[in-house]
Design a protein around this motif. Structure first.
Motif, PDB file in Angstrom:
ATOM      1  N   LEU A  36       0.821  -1.207   0.000  1.00 50.54           N
ATOM      2  CA  LEU A  36       0.000   0.000   0.000  1.00 50.54           C
ATOM      3  C   LEU A  36       0.858   1.262   0.000  1.00 50.54           C
ATOM      4  O   LEU A  36       0.462   2.286  -0.574  1.00 50.54           O
ATOM      5  CB  LEU A  36      -0.947  -0.010   1.192  1.00 50.54           C
ATOM      6  CG  LEU A  36      -1.989  -1.143   1.188  1.00 50.54           C
ATOM      7  CD1 LEU A  36      -2.827  -1.102   2.459  1.00 50.54           C
ATOM      8  CD2 LEU A  36      -2.881  -1.052  -0.047  1.00 50.54           C
ATOM      9  N   ASN A  37       2.027   1.202   0.614  1.00 51.47           N
ATOM     10  CA  ASN A  37       2.905   2.377   0.614  1.00 51.47           C
ATOM     11  C   ASN A  37       3.514   2.637  -0.763  1.00 51.47           C
ATOM     12  O   ASN A  37       3.954   3.760  -1.059  1.00 51.47           O
ATOM     13  CB  ASN A  37       3.995   2.233   1.670  1.00 51.47           C
ATOM     14  CG  ASN A  37       3.495   2.608   3.055  1.00 51.47           C
ATOM     15  OD1 ASN A  37       2.558   3.394   3.191  1.00 51.47           O
ATOM     16  ND2 ASN A  37       4.108   2.050   4.084  1.00 51.47           N
ATOM     17  N   LYS A  38       3.519   1.625  -1.613  1.00 51.38           N
ATOM     18  CA  LYS A  38       4.022   1.813  -2.975  1.00 51.38           C
ATOM     19  C   LYS A  38       3.054   2.608  -3.842  1.00 51.38           C
ATOM     20  O   LYS A  38       3.414   3.036  -4.944  1.00 51.38           O
ATOM     21  CB  LYS A  38       4.299   0.452  -3.620  1.00 51.38           C
ATOM     22  CG  LYS A  38       5.511  -0.261  -3.043  1.00 51.38           C
ATOM     23  CD  LYS A  38       5.715  -1.629  -3.700  1.00 51.38           C
ATOM     24  CE  LYS A  38       6.912  -2.350  -3.091  1.00 51.38           C
ATOM     25  NZ  LYS A  38       7.082  -3.704  -3.681  1.00 51.38           N
ATOM     26  N   THR A  39       1.829   2.821  -3.361  1.00 49.05           N
ATOM     27  CA  THR A  39       0.867   3.620  -4.130  1.00 49.05           C
ATOM     28  C   THR A  39       1.311   5.066  -4.239  1.00 49.05           C
ATOM     29  O   THR A  39       0.895   5.782  -5.158  1.00 49.05           O
ATOM     30  CB  THR A  39      -0.525   3.589  -3.476  1.00 49.05           C
ATOM     31  OG1 THR A  39      -0.445   4.150  -2.150  1.00 49.05           O
ATOM     32  CG2 THR A  39      -1.063   2.161  -3.395  1.00 49.05           C
ATOM     33  N   GLY A  40       2.111   5.543  -3.279  1.00 57.41           N
ATOM     34  CA  GLY A  40       2.599   6.912  -3.323  1.00 57.41           C
ATOM     35  C   GLY A  40       1.550   7.963  -3.004  1.00 57.41           C
ATOM     36  O   GLY A  40       1.763   9.144  -3.274  1.00 57.41           O
ATOM     37  N   ILE A  41       0.424   7.543  -2.435  1.00 58.90           N
ATOM     38  CA  ILE A  41      -0.627   8.512  -2.071  1.00 58.90           C
ATOM     39  C   ILE A  41      -0.099   9.459  -1.004  1.00 58.90           C
ATOM     40  O   ILE A  41      -0.247  10.678  -1.103  1.00 58.90           O
ATOM     41  CB  ILE A  41      -1.888   7.789  -1.585  1.00 58.90           C
ATOM     42  CG1 ILE A  41      -2.471   6.927  -2.709  1.00 58.90           C
ATOM     43  CG2 ILE A  41      -2.935   8.789  -1.078  1.00 58.90           C
ATOM     44  CD1 ILE A  41      -3.515   5.934  -2.249  1.00 58.90           C
ATOM     45  N   GLY A  42       0.494   8.896   0.031  1.00 62.49           N
ATOM     46  CA  GLY A  42       1.140   9.683   1.068  1.00 62.49           C
ATOM     47  C   GLY A  42       0.176  10.373   2.020  1.00 62.49           C
ATOM     48  O   GLY A  42      -1.044  10.330   1.837  1.00 62.49           O
ATOM     49  N   PRO A  43       0.716  11.033   3.047  1.00 67.08           N
ATOM     50  CA  PRO A  43      -0.112  11.720   4.043  1.00 67.08           C
ATOM     51  C   PRO A  43      -0.920  12.855   3.419  1.00 67.08           C
ATOM     52  O   PRO A  43      -0.371  13.692   2.692  1.00 67.08           O
ATOM     53  CB  PRO A  43       0.905  12.239   5.062  1.00 67.08           C
ATOM     54  CG  PRO A  43       2.202  12.256   4.348  1.00 67.08           C
ATOM     55  CD  PRO A  43       2.147  11.148   3.355  1.00 67.08           C
ATOM     56  N   LEU A  44      -2.230  12.834   3.664  1.00 63.51           N
ATOM     57  CA  LEU A  44      -3.163  13.835   3.132  1.00 63.51           C
ATOM     58  C   LEU A  44      -3.114  13.924   1.607  1.00 63.51           C
ATOM     59  O   LEU A  44      -3.502  14.934   1.023  1.00 63.51           O
ATOM     60  CB  LEU A  44      -2.890  15.209   3.746  1.00 63.51           C
ATOM     61  CG  LEU A  44      -2.930  15.305   5.275  1.00 63.51           C
ATOM     62  CD1 LEU A  44      -2.690  16.742   5.719  1.00 63.51           C
ATOM     63  CD2 LEU A  44      -4.245  14.787   5.829  1.00 63.51           C
ATOM     64  N   GLY A  45      -2.618  12.858   0.958  1.00 63.29           N
ATOM     65  CA  GLY A  45      -2.548  12.836  -0.499  1.00 63.29           C
ATOM     66  C   GLY A  45      -1.384  13.614  -1.079  1.00 63.29           C
ATOM     67  O   GLY A  45      -1.336  13.856  -2.294  1.00 63.29           O
ATOM     68  N   PHE A  46      -0.397  13.998  -0.256  1.00 63.48           N
ATOM     69  CA  PHE A  46       0.728  14.802  -0.718  1.00 63.48           C
ATOM     70  C   PHE A  46       1.837  13.984  -1.367  1.00 63.48           C
ATOM     71  O   PHE A  46       2.864  14.537  -1.755  1.00 63.48           O
ATOM     72  CB  PHE A  46       1.327  15.603   0.443  1.00 63.48           C
ATOM     73  CG  PHE A  46       0.550  16.835   0.805  1.00 63.48           C
ATOM     74  CD1 PHE A  46       0.230  17.779  -0.153  1.00 63.48           C
ATOM     75  CD2 PHE A  46       0.145  17.055   2.108  1.00 63.48           C
ATOM     76  CE1 PHE A  46      -0.483  18.928   0.172  1.00 63.48           C
ATOM     77  CE2 PHE A  46      -0.577  18.196   2.456  1.00 63.48           C
ATOM     78  CZ  PHE A  46      -0.893  19.128   1.486  1.00 63.48           C
ATOM     79  N   GLY A  47       1.660  12.660  -1.458  1.00 64.83           N
ATOM     80  CA  GLY A  47       2.728  11.812  -1.970  1.00 64.83           C
ATOM     81  C   GLY A  47       3.688  11.440  -0.856  1.00 64.83           C
ATOM     82  O   GLY A  47       3.471  11.740   0.318  1.00 64.83           O
ATOM     83  N   GLY A  48       4.770  10.769  -1.223  1.00 67.35           N
ATOM     84  CA  GLY A  48       5.739  10.370  -0.218  1.00 67.35           C
ATOM     85  C   GLY A  48       5.686   8.890   0.094  1.00 67.35           C
ATOM     86  O   GLY A  48       5.014   8.111  -0.580  1.00 67.35           O
ATOM     87  N   LYS A  49       6.378   8.505   1.153  1.00 64.70           N
ATOM     88  CA  LYS A  49       6.615   7.101   1.457  1.00 64.70           C
ATOM     89  C   LYS A  49       5.546   6.453   2.330  1.00 64.70           C
ATOM     90  O   LYS A  49       5.476   5.237   2.415  1.00 64.70           O
ATOM     91  CB  LYS A  49       7.972   6.952   2.142  1.00 64.70           C
ATOM     92  CG  LYS A  49       9.158   7.379   1.286  1.00 64.70           C
ATOM     93  CD  LYS A  49      10.462   7.215   2.041  1.00 64.70           C
ATOM     94  CE  LYS A  49      11.647   7.614   1.162  1.00 64.70           C
ATOM     95  NZ  LYS A  49      12.942   7.467   1.904  1.00 64.70           N
ATOM     96  N   THR A  50       4.739   7.273   3.008  1.00 64.98           N
ATOM     97  CA  THR A  50       3.848   6.708   4.027  1.00 64.98           C
ATOM     98  C   THR A  50       2.387   6.969   3.708  1.00 64.98           C
ATOM     99  O   THR A  50       1.838   8.013   4.059  1.00 64.98           O
ATOM    100  CB  THR A  50       4.190   7.276   5.425  1.00 64.98           C
ATOM    101  OG1 THR A  50       5.588   7.109   5.679  1.00 64.98           O
ATOM    102  CG2 THR A  50       3.398   6.544   6.499  1.00 64.98           C
ATOM    103  N   THR A  51       1.777   6.020   3.024  1.00 68.80           N
ATOM    104  CA  THR A  51       0.331   6.049   2.820  1.00 68.80           C
ATOM    105  C   THR A  51      -0.364   5.359   3.982  1.00 68.80           C
ATOM    106  O   THR A  51      -1.453   5.764   4.390  1.00 68.80           O
ATOM    107  CB  THR A  51      -0.039   5.364   1.496  1.00 68.80           C
ATOM    108  OG1 THR A  51       0.592   6.066   0.417  1.00 68.80           O
ATOM    109  CG2 THR A  51      -1.552   5.346   1.285  1.00 68.80           C
ATOM    110  N   VAL A  52       0.286   4.318   4.530  1.00 64.98           N
ATOM    111  CA  VAL A  52      -0.230   3.628   5.719  1.00 64.98           C
ATOM    112  C   VAL A  52       0.895   3.474   6.728  1.00 64.98           C
ATOM    113  O   VAL A  52       2.067   3.321   6.364  1.00 64.98           O
ATOM    114  CB  VAL A  52      -0.840   2.243   5.371  1.00 64.98           C
ATOM    115  CG1 VAL A  52      -1.939   2.384   4.333  1.00 64.98           C
ATOM    116  CG2 VAL A  52       0.217   1.264   4.889  1.00 64.98           C
TER     117      VAL A  52
END
Length: 290
Positions: free
Chosen positions: A239-255
């Motif tokens: 799920l972290n590979k989706t790149g959604i990130g915190p608040l949708g800003f991208g980055g390493k941590t979607t979950v």
């Protein structure tokens, strides 16, 4: 012991405090993040946690629907009086918090249509049906429940994750990977629309819709981000590979992590899977030990 007051305080604790493992996971995410916007968002979320705990303000304006799990040993008993006290204590806690008024007035149809408006008192928001947990339950999060145990777990479930949650059948095709892949696809789709990431998604796999959802709910109470299984870590990494990130800003941590709770299964071609993408203020859980 004033049990009503104790329950009220536990509800307030659930609404304003996150456990150490969740804070540890967030701090770790901040340390490894190299996306400036994502790092800023994570730091603001951490600050929100600290302010809420210090001031005893809710972690989120959506103060959530109360859910209750009673964890009971073989030498303890549950009375009708205790169940009434749980309801009364929750109402007191929501009023004392104060929670956001969300209880809908009216008869069955009027409540569905929300045509009569809302009750002003937050405490009019009644909890969902209470779950009972004993040493007989078989699941990933099986508890070592002593005979003298009587714990009441209070969870506050926000509306956003419920909108994005899903419970449905999966044809397993004699493959655990197939079931897990389906659950991850559901979560990937829902996390894009959640908004309040990073999430701690939960998955329950059982024989019926009720059982799968119950397993999911119990994972929210018993899961621990400091002690993740290999399967939970695999889901987190995917799920972290989706790149959604915190608040949708991208980055390493979607979950921040994952809870996976698997219960009994029946001879069938399907498994019932329930998934819930918790928002970054969840799970909101506190326990009263009696």
């Amino acid at each position: 012991m004033d049990i009503l007051e104790d329950i009220s305080k536990t509800i307030i604790k659930a609404s304003t405090t996150l456990s150490c493992d969740k804070l540890n996971a967030l701090k770790k995410a901040i340390e490894i993040e190299d996306n400036a916007n994502a790092k800023w968002a994570l730091e603001q979320i951490l600050e929100n946690y600290h302010v809420a705990q210090k001031t005893r303000f809710p972690l989120c304006d959506d103060t959530g629907i109360p859910h209750v799990i009673i964890e009971i040993g073989e030498d303890r008993q549950i009375s009708g009086q205790l169940l009434n006290q749980i309801h009364e204590g929750i109402a007191l806690g929501l009023d004392n918090l104060p929670a956001r008024p969300m209880a809908v007035k009216g008869n069955d149809i009027e409540r569905i249509e929300q045509s009569k408006g809302l009750y002003e008192k937050p405490g009019m928001l009644h909890p969902a049906s209470i779950l009972i947990d004993s040493a007989n339950e078989e699941s990933t999060y099986k508890r070592d429940i002593s005979p003298d145990t009587l714990n009441i777990h209070f969870l506050l479930e926000g509306g956003g994750p419920e909108i994005r949650a899903k419970t449905f059948r999966v044809y397993h095709k004699r493959s655990f990977e197939n079931v897990l892949d389906t659950a991850c696809v559901w979560l990937e789709e829902s996390l894009k629309m959640l908004g309040c990431t990073p999430s701690i998604p939960s998955i329950g796999i059982g024989r019926t819709h009720f059982e799968a959802t119950s397993l999911l709910l119990k994972s929210l109470a018993y899961g621990n981000l400091d002690n993740q299984s290999k399967e939970e870590q695999l889901i987190t990494d995917r799920l972290n590979k989706t790149g959604i990130g915190p608040l949708g800003f991208g980055g390493k941590t979607t979950v921040l992590g994952t809870y996976l709770n698997i219960g009994n299964q029946r001879a069938s071609g399907v498994r019932i899977v329930s998934v819930r993408p918790s928002c970054f203020v969840e799970p909101r859980v506190a326990t009263l030990k009696l």
